[in-house]
Motif scaffolding. Structure first.
Motif, short mmCIF file in Angstrom:
data_model
loop_
_atom_site.label_atom_id
_atom_site.label_comp_id
_atom_site.label_asym_id
_atom_site.label_seq_id
_atom_site.Cartn_x
_atom_site.Cartn_y
_atom_site.Cartn_z
N GLU A 36 8.67 -3.64 11.09
CA GLU A 36 8.24 -3.34 12.47
C GLU A 36 6.72 -3.35 12.61
OE1 GLU A 36 10.06 0.33 13.51
OE2 GLU A 36 12.08 -0.53 13.67
N LEU A 37 6.02 -3.66 11.52
CA LEU A 37 4.56 -3.73 11.57
C LEU A 37 4.11 -5.20 11.50
CD1 LEU A 37 3.59 -0.73 9.27
CD2 LEU A 37 3.79 -0.77 11.77
N ALA A 38 2.81 -5.41 11.57
CA ALA A 38 2.25 -6.77 11.62
C ALA A 38 2.05 -7.34 10.22
CB ALA A 38 0.94 -6.76 12.38
N PHE A 39 1.92 -8.66 10.16
CA PHE A 39 1.62 -9.40 8.93
C PHE A 39 0.25 -10.04 9.13
CE2 PHE A 39 1.43 -12.81 5.96
CZ PHE A 39 2.32 -12.52 4.92
N GLN A 40 -0.71 -9.76 8.23
CA GLN A 40 -2.08 -10.26 8.38
C GLN A 40 -2.33 -11.45 7.45
OE1 GLN A 40 -5.13 -7.70 6.83
NE2 GLN A 40 -6.77 -8.66 8.03
N ILE A 41 -2.95 -12.50 8.03
CA ILE A 41 -3.45 -13.64 7.24
C ILE A 41 -4.96 -13.58 7.33
CG2 ILE A 41 -3.50 -16.14 6.99
CD1 ILE A 41 -0.82 -16.25 8.43
N ASP A 42 -5.61 -13.28 6.21
CA ASP A 42 -7.05 -13.04 6.21
C ASP A 42 -7.76 -14.09 5.34
OD1 ASP A 42 -9.28 -11.16 6.95
OD2 ASP A 42 -9.51 -11.16 4.77
N GLY A 43 -8.86 -14.64 5.84
CA GLY A 43 -9.60 -15.64 5.07
C GLY A 43 -10.86 -16.06 5.79
N PRO A 44 -11.78 -16.71 5.09
CA PRO A 44 -13.08 -17.09 5.67
C PRO A 44 -12.97 -18.15 6.75
CG PRO A 44 -12.83 -18.02 3.48
CD PRO A 44 -11.68 -17.10 3.69
N TRP A 45 -14.00 -18.22 7.58
CA TRP A 45 -14.06 -19.25 8.63
C TRP A 45 -14.02 -20.63 7.98
CZ3 TRP A 45 -18.67 -15.96 10.32
CH2 TRP A 45 -18.25 -14.95 11.19
N GLY A 46 -13.31 -21.52 8.62
CA GLY A 46 -13.24 -22.89 8.13
C GLY A 46 -12.29 -23.11 6.99
N SER A 47 -11.57 -22.06 6.56
CA SER A 47 -10.65 -22.21 5.43
C SER A 47 -9.31 -22.80 5.85
CB SER A 47 -10.43 -20.87 4.74
OG SER A 47 -9.85 -19.92 5.63
N GLY A 48 -9.06 -22.92 7.15
CA GLY A 48 -7.84 -23.57 7.62
C GLY A 48 -6.74 -22.63 8.05
N LYS A 49 -7.08 -21.36 8.33
CA LYS A 49 -6.05 -20.38 8.73
C LYS A 49 -5.38 -20.81 10.03
CE LYS A 49 -8.91 -16.96 9.19
NZ LYS A 49 -10.17 -17.69 8.99
N THR A 50 -6.20 -21.10 11.04
CA THR A 50 -5.65 -21.47 12.35
C THR A 50 -4.85 -22.77 12.25
OG1 THR A 50 -7.51 -20.40 13.46
CG2 THR A 50 -6.24 -22.00 14.74
N TYR A 51 -5.39 -23.71 11.51
CA TYR A 51 -4.68 -24.98 11.33
C TYR A 51 -3.32 -24.73 10.66
CZ TYR A 51 -3.56 -29.64 9.64
OH TYR A 51 -2.93 -30.83 9.39
N PHE A 52 -3.33 -23.89 9.65
CA PHE A 52 -2.10 -23.57 8.93
C PHE A 52 -1.06 -22.96 9.86
CE2 PHE A 52 0.47 -20.43 6.69
CZ PHE A 52 1.05 -21.20 5.70
N VAL A 53 -1.48 -21.99 10.65
CA VAL A 53 -0.55 -21.28 11.53
C VAL A 53 0.01 -22.23 12.58
CG1 VAL A 53 -0.42 -19.52 13.33
CG2 VAL A 53 -1.52 -19.00 11.16
N LYS A 54 -0.83 -23.08 13.14
CA LYS A 54 -0.39 -23.96 14.22
C LYS A 54 0.41 -25.17 13.74
CE LYS A 54 -3.89 -23.00 17.77
NZ LYS A 54 -4.95 -23.59 18.62
N ASN A 55 0.20 -25.58 12.48
CA ASN A 55 0.81 -26.82 12.02
C ASN A 55 1.81 -26.65 10.88
OD1 ASN A 55 -0.82 -29.20 13.44
ND2 ASN A 55 -2.28 -27.59 12.92
N ASN A 56 1.55 -25.74 9.97
CA ASN A 56 2.37 -25.66 8.77
C ASN A 56 3.55 -24.70 8.88
OD1 ASN A 56 -0.20 -26.83 8.05
ND2 ASN A 56 0.41 -26.67 5.93
N LEU A 57 3.60 -23.94 9.97
CA LEU A 57 4.69 -22.98 10.12
C LEU A 57 5.76 -23.43 11.13
CD1 LEU A 57 2.71 -19.61 10.09
CD2 LEU A 57 3.87 -20.74 8.19
N LYS A 58 5.58 -24.64 11.66
CA LYS A 58 6.51 -25.11 12.69
C LYS A 58 7.96 -25.11 12.20
CE LYS A 58 3.22 -28.05 15.17
NZ LYS A 58 2.86 -29.45 15.52
N GLU A 59 8.17 -25.61 10.99
CA GLU A 59 9.53 -25.71 10.46
C GLU A 59 10.13 -24.32 10.25
OE1 GLU A 59 11.91 -27.70 6.65
OE2 GLU A 59 9.77 -28.12 6.99
N ILE A 60 9.30 -23.38 9.79
CA ILE A 60 9.81 -22.01 9.57
C ILE A 60 10.17 -21.36 10.91
CG2 ILE A 60 9.09 -19.68 8.86
CD1 ILE A 60 7.58 -20.98 6.57
N PHE A 61 9.32 -21.54 11.91
CA PHE A 61 9.62 -20.99 13.24
C PHE A 61 10.93 -21.58 13.77
CE2 PHE A 61 4.81 -20.37 13.94
CZ PHE A 61 4.86 -19.11 13.36
N LYS A 62 11.11 -22.88 13.55
CA LYS A 62 12.31 -23.54 14.04
C LYS A 62 13.56 -23.02 13.32
CE LYS A 62 14.35 -28.15 14.58
NZ LYS A 62 14.15 -29.61 14.32
#
Length: 628
Positions: free
Chosen positions: A18-44
């Motif tokens: 019931e709590l949040a899951f944090q993805i932490d990392g430096p700018w430019g390391s690809g966090k946003t790209y990963f979330v928007k592109n690499n998790l599509k199959e898991i969400f589906k």
């Protein structure tokens, strides 16, 4: 690493956490790209609908609430089948309603009535959609916490997002760069809120290379002007070069690829042949990659340091590193450490990189100022990698393959080869090679044209008279291996020896001039002197003795430097400069005669005797074998 993170998120979405899951990392390391592109199959697969919200620049909690509602509504409309594009239209209408602030004085009371009705409709639409939707199958993704304008809002925003998670029974992913908050006043707020609202945290960044290669794939695979073969080359070389970097910044990589696509687009309709286009695109990619990386990630203390490397091949850079470092030291616009870091980071690691890399002024202009001189770029690359081969060189190569020709074809090549050098300034080695080719054909009775060999030899001898000492020693004597004719060998060897002796004495005279005129740095930079000729002989022949019975400080200082640094302090000086002994004796006698002059200034006389003492000390060093 990335697959592990995917598995962790997959487990989180399927859990009752019931709590949040944090993805932490430096700018430019690809966090946003990963979330928007690499998790599509898991969400589906888990039947979760992602709702992405950026907190960049947020200054009020109301902005966050409005953005979350907007994104949720947009997702719901898409899920229901938004065939009339109502998602974007609704968002636009709601934005207009929210941002409208029109007074009745300006437009009358009817406008306020209309706006009130529209706002009521908006709220009813929201409530209707939210009431019918299963919000438990949403995963709320909040990104860029460290870019919130007011850090005091962090606990409030986290609390609001957590309440939504509890009320909707959904999941919450928090994407952040926590280290960027450590120096901010809001870090304590984030730390406290994190303990309360976040259950698990994942440090992101170890798998950035995989993200980088995916981005390269998105930009270049199927791109007009990029062949499959070129794409695979870029993918392979990028994989190698990315390993050389201490870190990978995906924003920098996107800048590299965006800039590179400009070059690709310019070449789509060019008249270059396939080989030329391939070379230009390979070299442009590497040059853009390295220069952009150095500039964007602040790896240069001086941007102009790169200029020292312009138009040098990678091998020239590697094998002349010390010379380039010296050049950088003498150049106020360059930094020695910049050059050292560039060479150590990129060069001598991968052959494919070294074979295609060039630092180009046109690429630097493109990276820094978005100014592309495509013709200048093509010319610079072709001049290094695909230089135009002169006619006589191509014909020489054909002549060497004479066994594949008919008599008519060989005669044609001989005629064209001889004509190609008429009136042309051909280098010594090439002239000598042509002479030897024709002489060989004459020897084996395959010379089908008239060749005036004495005239050709005169041209060769004239070229020898223009050679420097190094050219004689390296290229001149080496060329003798290309001839078997004893008469030719004797003539060329004698000419080379004569030229070597002349250039050597000229070189030593120049060294003496530097030395005795106080130009010690030039003397040292020029290299070795007086290994075969004597400095004292040169001074005697040119009556330089006069300098030492006058107030010429440069002459005194220069000769003292030579005696001390080149003879007295050198262990094997006797093996190098023993030929000085004979002329030292003669020079000492002249100085003694000069000091016998009763009218000579006493201070000058003292300095001359002091110099004579140093000469005698050097004489003793050179006499270690007992030879005078």
């Amino acid at each position: 690493m990335k697959n592990n993170l995917k598995s962790a998120i997959n487990r989180y979405l399927r859990s009752k956490d019931e709590l949040a899951f944090q993805i932490d990392g430096p700018w430019g390391s690809g966090k946003t790209y990963f979330v928007k592109n690499n998790l599509k199959e898991i969400f589906k697969n888990t039947q979760y609908t992602p709702v992405y919200v950026s907190l960049n620049g947020v200054s009020e909690i109301g902005e966050v609430k409005k953005e979350i509602n907007r994104q949720v509504l947009a997702a719901i409309l898409q899920m229901k089948g938004d065939k009339y594009s109502l998602t974007s239209k609704a968002n636009s209408i709601f934005n207009m309603i929210d941002e409208a602030n029109l007074s009745s004085e300006a437009f009358g009371s009817w406008i306020n009535d209309a706006l009130s009705t529209a706002k009521l409709l908006k709220n009813q639409t929201k409530k209707s959609l939210l009431k019918k939707a299963d919000l438990s199958k949403f995963v709320l993704i909040t990104d860029e916490f460290e870019r919130i304008e007011k850090f005091s809002l962090i606990p409030t925003i986290l609390g609001y997002a957590s309440n939504l998670q509890n009320n909707w029974n959904c999941k919450l992913l928090i994407v952040s760069y926590e280290a960027a908050l450590t120096s901010k006043n809001g870090y304590d707020n984030f730390k406290v809120a994190k303990e309360k609202f976040i259950n698990k945290s994942w440090l992101f960044g170890k798998d950035t290379k995989e993200n980088a290669l995916q981005i390269i794939d998105q930009y270049l695979k199927g791109q007009a002007g990029v062949t499959d073969r070129l794409y695979h080359w870029i993918a392979n070389i990028s994989s190698n070069v990315l390993d050389l970097l201490d870190s990978i910044n995906l924003r920098t990589l996107k800048s590299i690829l965006s800039t590179y696509c400009q070059v690709v687009n310019e070449l789509v309709d060019s008249t270059l042949n396939a080989k030329e286009r391939d070379q230009v695109l390979k070299t442009s990619y590497l040059s853009i990659f390295v220069i952009t990386d150095l500039v964007k990630r602040g790896k240069l203390s001086k941007l102009t340091s790169i200029d020292v490397l312009f138009n040098l091949s990678s091998d020239q850079i590697r094998f002349n590193k010390s010379g380039l470092l010296n050049k950088a030291t003498e150049d106020e616009t360059a930094d020695q450490n910049d050059i050292s870091n560039i060479v150590n980071t990129f060069h001598g690691k991968y052959r494919d990189f070294d074979d295609n890399m060039l630092y180009l002024s046109s690429i630097k202009e493109l990276v820094l100022h978005d100014s592309l001189d495509i013709e200048g770029l093509i010319t610079s690359i072709n001049n290094i990698f695909l230089p135009t081969i002169p006619e006589h060189q191509r014909l020489m190569e054909k002549a060497r393959n004479f066994r594949t020709m008919s008599q008519t074809d060989l005669k044609n090549v001989e005629e064209r080869l001889l004509n190609s050098i008429q009136g042309e300034d051909i280098a010594y080695k090439e002239l000598f090679d042509i002479y030897n080719i024709m002489n060989y054909f004459k020897k084996i009775d395959l010379l089908f044209i008239d060749v005036h060999f004495p005239e050709l030899m005169e041209r060769i001898l004239h070229k020898i008279q223009q050679m420097t000492y190094d050219e004689v020693r390296i290229g001149g004597y080496l060329s003798l291996d290309n001839t078997e004719d004893p008469n030719t060998l004797k003539t060329i060897r004698e000419a080379l020896k004569k030229r070597e002796k002349k250039t050597l004495i000229d070189n030593d005279k120049q060294g003496a001039e530097y030395l005795l005129n106080g130009q010690i740095l030039k003397f040292r930079k020029k290299g070795s002197y007086f290994y075969k000729n004597s400095l004292f002989q040169i001074m005697l022949q040119n009556q330089i003795i006069k300098k030492f019975v006058s107030w010429d400080d440069n002459a005194f200082g220069g000769l003292q430097y030579y005696l001390v640094e080149e003879i007295i302090h050198v262990k094997n000086a006797a093996n190098i400069h023993q030929h000085e002994l004979k002329y030292m004796e003669e020079f000492l006698k002249l100085l003694e005669n000069k000091t016998a002059n009763p009218f000579l200034d006493k201070v000058i006389k003292f300095r001359v005797k002091e110099l004579m003492g140093t000469i005698k000390q050097a004489y003793k060093v050179l006499s270690v074998t007992g030879t005078k």
